[in-house]
Design a protein around this motif. Structure first.
Motif, PDB file in Angstrom:
ATOM      1  N   VAL A 118      14.840   6.108 -24.812  1.00 28.07           N
ATOM      2  CA  VAL A 118      15.868   5.452 -24.953  1.00 28.07           C
ATOM      3  C   VAL A 118      17.057   6.323 -26.110  1.00 28.07           C
ATOM      4  O   VAL A 118      18.727   5.798 -25.996  1.00 28.07           O
ATOM      5  N   GLY A 119      16.826   7.490 -26.969  1.00 28.60           N
ATOM      6  CA  GLY A 119      17.866   7.755 -27.537  1.00 28.60           C
ATOM      7  C   GLY A 119      18.681   8.607 -27.362  1.00 28.60           C
ATOM      8  O   GLY A 119      19.788   8.365 -27.183  1.00 28.60           O
ATOM      9  N   ASP A 120      18.333   9.489 -26.538  1.00 30.61           N
ATOM     10  CA  ASP A 120      18.441  10.956 -25.626  1.00 30.61           C
ATOM     11  C   ASP A 120      19.610   9.664 -24.706  1.00 30.61           C
ATOM     12  O   ASP A 120      20.939  10.434 -24.297  1.00 30.61           O
ATOM     13  N   GLN A 121      18.913   8.701 -23.756  1.00 31.96           N
ATOM     14  CA  GLN A 121      20.522   8.669 -22.848  1.00 31.96           C
ATOM     15  C   GLN A 121      21.455   7.508 -23.218  1.00 31.96           C
ATOM     16  O   GLN A 121      22.570   7.972 -22.943  1.00 31.96           O
ATOM     17  N   VAL A 122      20.948   6.634 -24.366  1.00 32.17           N
ATOM     18  CA  VAL A 122      22.269   6.452 -24.847  1.00 32.17           C
ATOM     19  C   VAL A 122      23.283   7.700 -26.079  1.00 32.17           C
ATOM     20  O   VAL A 122      24.801   7.420 -25.713  1.00 32.17           O
ATOM     21  N   VAL A 123      22.716   8.040 -26.726  1.00 27.98           N
ATOM     22  CA  VAL A 123      23.533   9.030 -27.181  1.00 27.98           C
ATOM     23  C   VAL A 123      24.334  10.183 -26.288  1.00 27.98           C
ATOM     24  O   VAL A 123      25.486  10.763 -26.309  1.00 27.98           O
ATOM     25  N   ALA A 124      23.419  10.695 -24.568  1.00 27.38           N
ATOM     26  CA  ALA A 124      23.865  10.836 -23.732  1.00 27.38           C
ATOM     27  C   ALA A 124      25.454  10.592 -23.679  1.00 27.38           C
ATOM     28  O   ALA A 124      26.326  11.021 -23.096  1.00 27.38           O
ATOM     29  N   TYR A 125      25.204   9.150 -23.018  1.00 27.79           N
ATOM     30  CA  TYR A 125      26.230   8.519 -22.936  1.00 27.79           C
ATOM     31  C   TYR A 125      27.331   8.412 -23.917  1.00 27.79           C
ATOM     32  O   TYR A 125      28.265   8.613 -23.867  1.00 27.79           O
ATOM     33  N   ILE A 128      29.813  11.919 -23.266  1.00 31.67           N
ATOM     34  CA  ILE A 128      30.413  12.259 -22.023  1.00 31.67           C
ATOM     35  C   ILE A 128      31.331  10.796 -22.433  1.00 31.67           C
ATOM     36  O   ILE A 128      32.515  10.768 -22.017  1.00 31.67           O
ATOM     37  N   SER A 129      30.852  10.003 -22.570  1.00 28.01           N
ATOM     38  CA  SER A 129      32.457   8.868 -23.169  1.00 28.01           C
ATOM     39  C   SER A 129      33.275   9.544 -24.103  1.00 28.01           C
ATOM     40  O   SER A 129      34.233   9.162 -23.457  1.00 28.01           O
ATOM     41  N   SER A 130      32.754   9.713 -24.747  1.00 34.62           N
ATOM     42  CA  SER A 130      33.841  10.124 -25.765  1.00 34.62           C
ATOM     43  C   SER A 130      34.686  11.367 -25.822  1.00 34.62           C
ATOM     44  O   SER A 130      36.104  11.817 -25.780  1.00 34.62           O
ATOM     45  N   ALA A 131      33.843  12.670 -24.550  1.00 34.68           N
ATOM     46  CA  ALA A 131      34.575  13.374 -24.092  1.00 34.68           C
ATOM     47  C   ALA A 131      35.296  13.070 -23.444  1.00 34.68           C
ATOM     48  O   ALA A 131      36.805  13.547 -23.277  1.00 34.68           O
ATOM     49  N   SER A 132      35.367  11.642 -22.668  1.00 34.07           N
ATOM     50  CA  SER A 132      35.835  11.945 -21.283  1.00 34.07           C
ATOM     51  C   SER A 132      37.447  10.822 -21.660  1.00 34.07           C
ATOM     52  O   SER A 132      38.136  11.021 -20.925  1.00 34.07           O
ATOM     53  N   SER A 133      37.261  10.741 -22.963  1.00 39.01           N
ATOM     54  CA  SER A 133      37.980   9.904 -23.581  1.00 39.01           C
ATOM     55  C   SER A 133      39.629  10.377 -24.357  1.00 39.01           C
ATOM     56  O   SER A 133      40.390  11.106 -24.141  1.00 39.01           O
ATOM     57  N   ALA A 134      38.884  11.700 -24.490  1.00 39.16           N
ATOM     58  CA  ALA A 134      40.259  12.696 -24.735  1.00 39.16           C
ATOM     59  C   ALA A 134      40.233  13.924 -24.826  1.00 39.16           C
ATOM     60  O   ALA A 134      41.336  14.345 -24.806  1.00 39.16           O
ATOM     61  N   ILE A 135      39.676  13.838 -23.080  1.00 41.95           N
ATOM     62  CA  ILE A 135      40.575  14.693 -22.153  1.00 41.95           C
ATOM     63  C   ILE A 135      41.790  14.230 -21.933  1.00 41.95           C
ATOM     64  O   ILE A 135      42.574  15.115 -21.373  1.00 41.95           O
ATOM     65  N   PRO A 136      42.147  12.828 -21.216  1.00 39.84           N
ATOM     66  CA  PRO A 136      43.545  12.925 -20.966  1.00 39.84           C
ATOM     67  C   PRO A 136      45.095  13.050 -22.011  1.00 39.84           C
ATOM     68  O   PRO A 136      45.975  13.918 -21.412  1.00 39.84           O
ATOM     69  N   ILE A 137      44.013  12.814 -23.392  1.00 42.04           N
ATOM     70  CA  ILE A 137      45.659  12.894 -24.259  1.00 42.04           C
ATOM     71  C   ILE A 137      45.535  14.441 -24.695  1.00 42.04           C
ATOM     72  O   ILE A 137      46.883  15.059 -24.797  1.00 42.04           O
ATOM     73  N   THR A 138      44.582  15.076 -24.429  1.00 44.68           N
ATOM     74  CA  THR A 138      44.752  16.740 -24.952  1.00 44.68           C
ATOM     75  C   THR A 138      45.450  17.349 -24.293  1.00 44.68           C
ATOM     76  O   THR A 138      46.085  18.360 -23.894  1.00 44.68           O
ATOM     77  N   ALA A 156      36.248  21.295 -29.020  1.00 45.65           N
ATOM     78  CA  ALA A 156      35.577  20.551 -29.085  1.00 45.65           C
ATOM     79  C   ALA A 156      34.837  19.257 -28.366  1.00 45.65           C
ATOM     80  O   ALA A 156      33.792  19.440 -27.879  1.00 45.65           O
ATOM     81  N   ILE A 157      35.873  18.758 -26.836  1.00 45.48           N
ATOM     82  CA  ILE A 157      34.932  18.463 -25.969  1.00 45.48           C
ATOM     83  C   ILE A 157      33.991  19.211 -25.603  1.00 45.48           C
ATOM     84  O   ILE A 157      33.457  18.518 -25.017  1.00 45.48           O
ATOM     85  N   THR A 158      34.750  20.812 -24.876  1.00 44.88           N
ATOM     86  CA  THR A 158      33.850  21.218 -24.385  1.00 44.88           C
ATOM     87  C   THR A 158      32.066  21.486 -25.421  1.00 44.88           C
ATOM     88  O   THR A 158      31.817  20.353 -24.307  1.00 44.88           O
ATOM     89  N   MET A 159      32.037  21.215 -26.546  1.00 45.99           N
ATOM     90  CA  MET A 159      31.272  21.196 -26.788  1.00 45.99           C
ATOM     91  C   MET A 159      30.288  19.773 -26.932  1.00 45.99           C
ATOM     92  O   MET A 159      29.475  20.010 -26.908  1.00 45.99           O
ATOM     93  N   SER A 160      31.044  19.153 -27.062  1.00 45.73           N
ATOM     94  CA  SER A 160      30.842  17.421 -26.889  1.00 45.73           C
ATOM     95  C   SER A 160      30.241  17.389 -25.414  1.00 45.73           C
ATOM     96  O   SER A 160      29.069  17.129 -24.871  1.00 45.73           O
ATOM     97  N   PHE A 161      30.761  17.851 -24.088  1.00 43.33           N
ATOM     98  CA  PHE A 161      30.080  18.450 -23.244  1.00 43.33           C
ATOM     99  C   PHE A 161      29.191  19.115 -23.055  1.00 43.33           C
ATOM    100  O   PHE A 161      27.653  17.990 -22.403  1.00 43.33           O
ATOM    101  N   PHE A 162      28.369  20.076 -23.818  1.00 42.32           N
ATOM    102  CA  PHE A 162      28.279  20.749 -23.487  1.00 42.32           C
ATOM    103  C   PHE A 162      25.650  19.710 -24.754  1.00 42.32           C
ATOM    104  O   PHE A 162      25.408  20.056 -23.589  1.00 42.32           O
ATOM    105  N   ALA A 163      27.001  19.506 -25.405  1.00 40.35           N
ATOM    106  CA  ALA A 163      25.763  18.372 -26.140  1.00 40.35           C
ATOM    107  C   ALA A 163      24.965  17.909 -25.303  1.00 40.35           C
ATOM    108  O   ALA A 163      24.019  17.390 -24.791  1.00 40.35           O
ATOM    109  N   PHE A 164      25.989  16.711 -24.556  1.00 41.02           N
ATOM    110  CA  PHE A 164      25.751  15.849 -23.472  1.00 41.02           C
ATOM    111  C   PHE A 164      24.471  16.287 -22.585  1.00 41.02           C
ATOM    112  O   PHE A 164      23.649  15.439 -22.093  1.00 41.02           O
ATOM    113  N   LEU A 165      24.832  17.650 -21.745  1.00 44.00           N
ATOM    114  CA  LEU A 165      24.079  18.293 -20.761  1.00 44.00           C
ATOM    115  C   LEU A 165      22.560  18.769 -21.471  1.00 44.00           C
ATOM    116  O   LEU A 165      21.716  18.294 -20.662  1.00 44.00           O
ATOM    117  N   CYS A 166      23.081  18.715 -22.418  1.00 42.34           N
ATOM    118  CA  CYS A 166      20.921  18.667 -23.184  1.00 42.34           C
ATOM    119  C   CYS A 166      20.683  17.596 -23.025  1.00 42.34           C
ATOM    120  O   CYS A 166      19.483  17.938 -22.859  1.00 42.34           O
TER     121      CYS A 166
END
Length: 182
Positions: A118-125, A128-138, A156-166
């Motif tokens: 559950v923790g892996d899924q919630v934190v992964a979501y 990806i949610s935070s990275a995708s919210s910051a992409i348009p303004i950037t 920072a967005i890229t690092m969050s995306f890599f953390a999501f993949l892991c």
């Protein structure tokens, strides 16, 4: 009816050497469980690393005027989730290293597997949610000017995306561990 021996099927049966009652299957299972534990630890360690880098990049992204991360809610959200991800993965890495080094579990295996899944899924979501919210303004900022503020934000967005993949891969392993428990 007559049956011809020319079309007889030959079956070659090989017997296993006597090893004490099928110990090979148990050894294979132990190796697989060890690989799953170490793989999960490695993925969470990488997620911790990427989350910390994202956290550091966003938190240090303060320049002058409009180039301060805390003026934008998207970057504040990215920072908050990077902190949360760092805390979660740090705790999980600590727990797994403790279990591997001492052989003692901090939680019951069934509860630990459920928390992992559950923790892996919630934190992964959330990542990806935070990275995708910051992409348009950037992207909008980079159209006007490309400077260290937008470069740091993109990193920072890229690092969050890599953390999501892991963590997404770790969630897959956690699901496997949860489904194979008896």
């Amino acid at each position: 009816m007559s049956v011809s021996n020319d079309s007889a099927v030959k079956i070659d049966v090989q017997q296993e050497p006597a090893t004490g009652g099928g110990g090979g299957g148990i050894l294979q299972r132990w190796k697989r469980e060890d690989l799953v534990k170490r793989g999960s630890l490695g993925l969470r360690g990488l997620a911790l690393f990427f989350s910390l880098i994202s956290f550091i990049l966003v938190a240090s992204n303060k320049h002058s005027g409009w180039e301060e991360f805390d003026k934008y809610q998207e970057y504040r959200y990215l920072l908050a989730i990077a902190i949360l991800s760092s805390l979660y993965t740090g705790g999980q890495v600590f727990r797994q290293v403790h279990e591997l080094s001492t052989g003692k579990t901090l939680l019951q295996p069934r509860i630990a597997s459920l928390i992992d899944f559950v923790g892996d899924q919630v934190v992964a979501y959330l990542l990806i949610s935070s990275a995708s919210s910051a992409i348009p303004i950037t992207d909008r900022m980079r159209e006007g000017t490309d400077n260290i503020f937008t470069d740091s934000s993109a990193a920072a967005i890229t690092m969050s995306f890599f953390a999501f993949l892991c963590l997404a891969l770790s969630a897959t392993i956690s699901g496997y561990k949860l489904s194979t428990q008896t």
